[in-house]
Design an enzyme around this catalytic site. Sequence first.
Site, mmCIF file in Angstrom:
data_model
loop_
_atom_site.group_PDB
_atom_site.id
_atom_site.type_symbol
_atom_site.label_atom_id
_atom_site.label_comp_id
_atom_site.label_asym_id
_atom_site.label_seq_id
_atom_site.Cartn_x
_atom_site.Cartn_y
_atom_site.Cartn_z
ATOM 1 N N GLY A 198 0.818 -1.209 0.000
ATOM 2 C CA GLY A 198 0.000 0.000 0.000
ATOM 3 C C GLY A 198 0.853 1.261 0.000
ATOM 4 O O GLY A 198 1.783 1.376 0.805
ATOM 5 N N ASP A 204 0.263 4.202 0.982
ATOM 6 C CA ASP A 204 0.235 4.976 2.226
ATOM 7 C C ASP A 204 1.214 4.401 3.240
ATOM 8 O O ASP A 204 1.894 5.147 3.964
ATOM 9 C CB ASP A 204 -1.180 5.029 2.803
ATOM 10 C CG ASP A 204 -1.778 3.649 3.079
ATOM 11 O OD1 ASP A 204 -1.318 2.644 2.479
ATOM 12 O OD2 ASP A 204 -2.721 3.569 3.896
#
Length: 256
Positions: free
Chosen positions: A103, A105
Amino acid sequence: MTFLALDVGNTRLKWALYEAPRVGAPLLASGAQFLENIESLQDGDWHDLPAPHKVLGCVVAGDAVKRRVEEQMEMWDVVPQWVVSSSAEAGLSNGYDHPARLGSDRWVAMIGARQRMLARGLQRPCVVVMVGTAVTVEAIDTEGRFLGGIILPGHGIMLRALESGTAGLHVPTGEVCDFPTNTSDALTSGGTFAIAGAVERMVDNLRRHCGEEPVCFMTGGAGWKMAPSMSTPVELVESLIFDGLLEIADRRLAMA
């Protein structure tokens, strides 16, 4: 050269406008909007902003949400860039089996955490915790290698799972306490202790692996709720993903 940083999570879009795409640049404005209200940005939060010269963001909410965000930026003559996790960037190497599947993030937050630590002259292992819709706990060794991380449900998902799978647990949110004596407190304390235990386990694993005490950073929309219940020392940094985006933008600009 104003710089707009975007963090498009599972629940909210967070944004921050900086004076320049460099580490330490002054913050000019910031805000957040729930994903269902993205279409209000152009005529709302962003209406009076000066047009950014550069936009860099990370998005985990999917391509459809990303397109909706890009549509809101059509009023500016700027093409947004989106971070994709890679094998290495900004001094961090990626130990994921398939680096691009990590991911973005998580990747950006780790870059922000490591650079924050290095700026203090520290060369230590690091644990990075994001507490949001889901909870992630990452381990970085002393040399800046991301060793791996865990994902577990956030507090809300845990509670909804218990409500849907059991009878009679539709109760108000309670308080965190050592020895709960009612169901509300038992549910709230259980979820909090589960997250805290996962963090403590990762800190133990990394300490044993590196032979040195890790630094632990916590971020995310629900981080402030978790931090007081941690027995492992943690530093709460609300801007960790924005710190990472600034670091990436700064380095990319220097290489351009």
